[in-house]
Every structure is written in structure tokens, then in C-alpha cells.
Enzyme design. Structure first.
Site, PDB file in Angstrom:
ATOM      1  N   ASP A   1       9.242   2.862  -0.191  1.00 43.31           N
ATOM      2  CA  ASP A   1       8.204   3.569   0.548  1.00 43.31           C
ATOM      3  C   ASP A   1       8.367   3.168   2.009  1.00 43.31           C
ATOM      4  O   ASP A   1       7.979   2.077   2.419  1.00 43.31           O
ATOM      5  CB  ASP A   1       6.816   3.190   0.010  1.00 43.31           C
ATOM      6  CG  ASP A   1       5.706   3.897   0.772  1.00 43.31           C
ATOM      7  OD1 ASP A   1       6.007   4.622   1.741  1.00 43.31           O
ATOM      8  OD2 ASP A   1       4.528   3.720   0.388  1.00 43.31           O
TER       9      ASP A   1
ATOM     10  N   LYS B   1       4.133   9.052   8.838  1.00 42.94           N
ATOM     11  CA  LYS B   1       3.912   8.462  10.168  1.00 42.94           C
ATOM     12  C   LYS B   1       4.903   8.952  11.249  1.00 42.94           C
ATOM     13  O   LYS B   1       4.752  10.053  11.736  1.00 42.94           O
ATOM     14  CB  LYS B   1       3.832   6.944  10.060  1.00 42.94           C
ATOM     15  CG  LYS B   1       2.673   6.553   9.111  1.00 42.94           C
ATOM     16  CD  LYS B   1       2.204   5.140   9.192  1.00 42.94           C
ATOM     17  CE  LYS B   1       0.899   4.982   8.416  1.00 42.94           C
ATOM     18  NZ  LYS B   1       0.990   4.320   7.132  1.00 42.94           N
TER      19      LYS B   1
ATOM     20  N   TYR C   1       0.854  -1.186   0.000  1.00 42.89           N
ATOM     21  CA  TYR C   1       0.000   0.000   0.000  1.00 42.89           C
ATOM     22  C   TYR C   1       0.889   1.235   0.000  1.00 42.89           C
ATOM     23  O   TYR C   1       1.870   1.293   0.738  1.00 42.89           O
ATOM     24  CB  TYR C   1      -0.898   0.002   1.241  1.00 42.89           C
ATOM     25  CG  TYR C   1      -1.742   1.246   1.402  1.00 42.89           C
ATOM     26  CD1 TYR C   1      -2.802   1.505   0.535  1.00 42.89           C
ATOM     27  CD2 TYR C   1      -1.484   2.162   2.418  1.00 42.89           C
ATOM     28  CE1 TYR C   1      -3.590   2.647   0.683  1.00 42.89           C
ATOM     29  CE2 TYR C   1      -2.269   3.308   2.577  1.00 42.89           C
ATOM     30  CZ  TYR C   1      -3.316   3.545   1.714  1.00 42.89           C
ATOM     31  OH  TYR C   1      -4.089   4.675   1.857  1.00 42.89           O
TER      32      TYR C   1
END
Ligand SMILES: *Cc1c(COP(=O)(O)O)cnc(C)c1O
Length: 456
Positions: free
Chosen positions: A265, A293, A170
Site C-alpha cells: 500500500d 495522495k 492504515y
């Protein structure tokens, strides 16, 4: 003894069936349910991000009132040991005093200027000094934005259009990457959301994880067309799909040979499995890295970085446009500086990862002793509960039927004061705020829940 227990007990004596563990009474969700009903009038599905809606677990979503350390309290006053940690950012736990103090201090001078501040330099310096894979960085406001910009940069730099991604990774809700595999080994992607033109998905090639043959085939089929290969350094959004060292090295190699950029990522893995994330863990140098995050200490921050040469393509230095009204705003930078300063201290990761390892190993021992079909996967302080006896490295290897067991586990854990993300495909996080005593308490609850799931 309540009537219910009496009935159960006498029945089991009569029929000589084993006495099943009596499930704890479900926690009260009265206030959360009322808030959820109200929220449904305001937001699609009652939420501002879909997984929060508890669609794949029992009950209505819990509305959270407060967090402190490793604990959460909901609107009904239930208290939980939290392993979701806001989906990863809170590596120091909730409401860490150092972050709160730094943010409040900076806020006294205003919240955004749309002009450069020294705080941006400070956060960039902290990151670049402690990271041997990057020379320059650009701050944005979310992980999705970081990935979207990294893709544009790769396309601008290579002057190619196609992107290769992996099934089960994702990368935020970027159009080009909300794409899933079709039926063949190497396929043009099919969109996995409405609202994405098919022509966009045609620029994205999707292959299975940990599959060198499929990657080689894609490079052959789309020779000189691939701008970038993007992979989650440690895929952690669809289970925890830990890749072989040889596979990651192979990706580096094939990208270099074909002048294709390798993008890690690291929105979850960055500053999580070590200060240098998955790049440091595998000791493989990606061409572009994306963060989110943890980098924002609980406030909205994302970033992408690369060599000075590649980053020189970003405007105003180069032709690839990317901008942001609130990018690098002082409040978000302050939170990032306060959090990353703690992480850069010697021994931080060693201690956190050892604590997580001990936690996970004793859960695994319990499951093995009882012959439960249950595995806990772990990298650093990321863990994933899987109802399987296989080693899982691809999305396809996850049995959807095993999610029924997770649903029971999730409900019973909430009943015992342990909060996990509301989906069996989501990973959990141990934070620096989880003390050994908290982890002991959590373990005991987890053992009880495993017994219930497997009907001991
Ligand atoms: C969470 C996540 C994103 C998206 O970040 P947002 O801040 O939610 O936009 C992208 N990539 C990975 C690997 C993620 O885990």
C-alpha cells in the site's frame, strides 16, 4: 515590561527558580472558531474527516483560506509554514502554477465524460514508463478505493479469502482492514470501527510489524488460506515505523513460497520516497501496488497496478468487478500529469530528500546537544517527531504518554507559524516548495518549542 512578565521575573528572583521561557500568546482563532461552531450543525463533529477535528491537540481546528508554496493562511489571517501538505499529496507545495494551469486548461473542454480520454493514457504512460514493478494500472478516485479493489483482486486471483495485515498500518476505511490486533501473537482481527460484521474481521489476520516469527506462525496456522499480505511500503500512518530490509525481503519470500500475493500500500510512500516508492527503495517487487495522495496532484485520484497477468483478472477483461463513474476523469488526470511530470525530472528526489535530511539532522543535533528525549525519524521527505530515545519499528513501541509532549509542541508551533498535522501519530512532509530559508525559520521555531516542552 508587562505586569505578567514583571511578576514572573520577580518571582523567579525571589525563589531562584529558573526563568521559564514565556510562551507566546496563543494565535487568534476567532473566525476559525465561529466557522467550526457553524460546521458542527452540518457535519458530525463539524468535519468531513475525523483527524481534522483537533481532538488530540489544543484548541479548535483552523479553517484554511488559502495555500501557496509551503505557506498556509487561516480564516483569521494567521500564516504558517505547512508540514502537513494536505496529508501528503502536495509534494510540490500548495497551488503549484504548473498544476493550476494544466487543470484550468483541461477544464475548458468539460469536466467528465464517462468515456475514455487521451489524458488517462498520458498519466498511465508516465507512471508505467518510469516504474519497473508494474505493467498495467487502473485509476480510481481515492486511496481507500484503490486498497479495497486490490484486496478484491487478490482474493479473485488466488481464490482464497484471508488477508494478513500489520498492527499500526492504515489502509483507508476499507471494512476488511479496519481491524486491529487481538491479544495473541497471531490473532483474528477485532473490528476497530462499529458497523463492521465480526465475520468480516474474521477474514483478516493481524500481526505486529517487523516480526518474522509472527508472520511465519500465521502462514502455518492459515496454510493455503492467505490471499494476500498487505503492508504500507513504509508504514507512515501511526508514527513512521521504518521496517528492516531483511523483513521486507522475508515477506516477499514467504509470499512467493505460499502463492500469497504481496500488496504494497503505497498511498503515502508512492511517488514520495522516490518515483517508484517503497518498492524502488527496498528493491522488492510487490505483486500489487496501491497509490493515492501524490498521484492526483491535490485532486481525488487513486490507482492500483500489477503485472499484466494479474491485472487481466479485472473486468471487463476478467471476473473481478470494479468500476467508477468519475474514475480517470480529465480534470483529476490533468493534475496528476502535471505533478508527476515534475517528479519524473532527473534529480528531483535527490534534491528534495537531501533538503529534508539536512532539516531533520539539524533538529536531531539540537535535541541531542540539549539531552532532550526526542528523535526525528525520516525516510525521503517524510519525517516523524517522537518523544523517545528508542528506535521505533512497531505500533506497540510508541508510548501513548509521550503524546502529551506532542500536544504542547503542536500548540507552540502554531503560535510560531508552523503547521503540523494535529496528532502526534501523524508524520510530516517536506515539499519541493520549502526553501532553505523557510526551513531555517521553521527550525528556529522548533528549537524554541523543544525548549518549552522540556522546560529549559
Ligand atoms: C491515506 C491512506 C489511505 C487512504 O487513502 P484515502 O484517499 O484517504 O482514502 C490508504 N492507505 C494509506 C497507506 C494511506 O496513507
Amino acid at each position: 515590561m508587562t505586569n505578567f512578565l514583571k511578576k514572573l521575573f520577580s518571582k523567579s528572583q525571589e525563589s531562584s527558580t529558573p526563568v521559564f521561557h514565556v510562551d507566546k500568546q496563543d494565535i487568534s482563532r476567532e473566525s476559525s472558531t465561529a466557522l467550526y461552531e457553524k460546521a458542527k450543525n452540518y457535519f458530525p463533529g463539524g468535519v468531513n474527516s475525523p483527524v481534522r477535528a483537533f481532538k488530540s491537540v489544543y484548541g479548535t481546528p483552523l479553517f484554511i483560506e488559502k495555500g501557496d508554496g509551503c505557506y498556509l493562511w487561516d480564516a483569521d489571517g494567521n500564516q504558517f509554514i505547512d508540514f502537513c501538505c494536505s496529508w501528503g499529496p502536495l509534494i510540490l507545495g500548495h497551488n503549484h502554477p504548473k498544476i493550476r494551469e494544466k487543470v484550468t486548461e483541461v477544464m475548458q473542454n468539460g469536466m467528465s465524460f464517462g468515456a475514455p480520454t487521451a489524458l488517462e493514457n498520458e498519466l498511465a504512460e508516465l507512471i508505467l514508463k518510469n516504474n519497473s514493478y508494474l505493467e498495467k494500472i487502473r485509476f480510481v478516485s481515492s486511496g481507500t478505493e484503490a486498497v479495497m479493489s486490490a484486496i478484491r483482486l487478490a482474493r479473485g486471483y488466488t481464490k482464497r479469502d484471508k488477508i494478513l495485515k500489520f498492527e499500526g498500518c492504515y489502509h483507508g476505511h476499507v471494512d476488511a482492514l479496519l481491524v486491529k490486533a487481538g491479544s495473541g501473537l497471531v490473532t483474528f482481527g477485532e473490528t476497530s470501527s462499529a458497523g463492521i460484521p465480526k465475520s468480516f474481521a474474521d477474514e483478516t489476520i493481524v500481526v505486529p510489524l517487523n516480526d518474522m516469527k509472527a508472520v511465519k506462525e500465521a502462514f502455518k496456522q492459515f496454510k493455503n488460506q492467505l490471499a494476500a499480505v498487505i503492508i504500507e511500503g513504509v508504514p507512515a500512518n501511526n508514527g513512521l515505523l521504518i521496517q528492516d530490509q531483511s523483513f521486507v525481503e522475508f515477506l516477499r519470500d514467504i509470499c512467493t513460497k505460499n502463492k500469497t500475493l504481496l500488496i504494497f500500500d503505497e498511498v503515502i510512500s508512492g511517488f514520495r520516497i522516490g518515483f517508484e516508492g517503497a518498492a524502488g527503495y527496498y528493491q522488492v517487487k510487490p505483486d500489487i501496488v496501491t497509490y493515492g495522495k501524490i498521484i492526483g496532484g491535490g485532486l481525488p485520484v487513486g490507482a492500483y497496478g500489477a503485472s499484466a497477468e494479474i491485472m487481466g483478472n479485472i473486468s471487463p477483461e476478467g471476473p473481478v468487478y470494479q468500476a467508477g463513474t468519475l474514475s480517470g476523469n480529465p480534470v483529476a488526470m490533468a493534475a496528476g500529469i502535471a505533478q508527476l511530470s515534475e517528479l519524473a525530472k532527473p534529480g528531483f528526489y535527490k534534491e528534495l530528500n537531501a533538503k529534508a535530511a539536512e532539516f531533520v539532522e539539524s533538529i536531531q543535533r539540537y535535541a541531542d546537544t540539549h539531552n532532550y528525549t526526542f528523535k526525528v525519524f525520516r525516510v525521503g521527505s517524510i519525517f516523524w517527531f517522537a518523544f523517545t530515545d528508542q528506535t521505533i519499528q512497531t505500533a506497540e513501541a510508541i508510548d501513548p504518554a509521550s503524546m502529551d509532549k506532542f500536544k504542547i509542541m503542536h500548540r507552540e508551533l502554531l503560535n510560531r507559524g508552523v503547521y503540523l498535522g494535529p496528532s502526534g501519530y501523524e508524520v510530516g512532509f517536506v515539499s519541493a516548495a520549502h526553501s532553505k530559508i523557510d526551513l531555517e525559520k521553521a527550525k528556529r521555531a522548533i528549537f524554541e518549542c523543544l525548549d518549552i516542552v522540556f522546560k529549559k
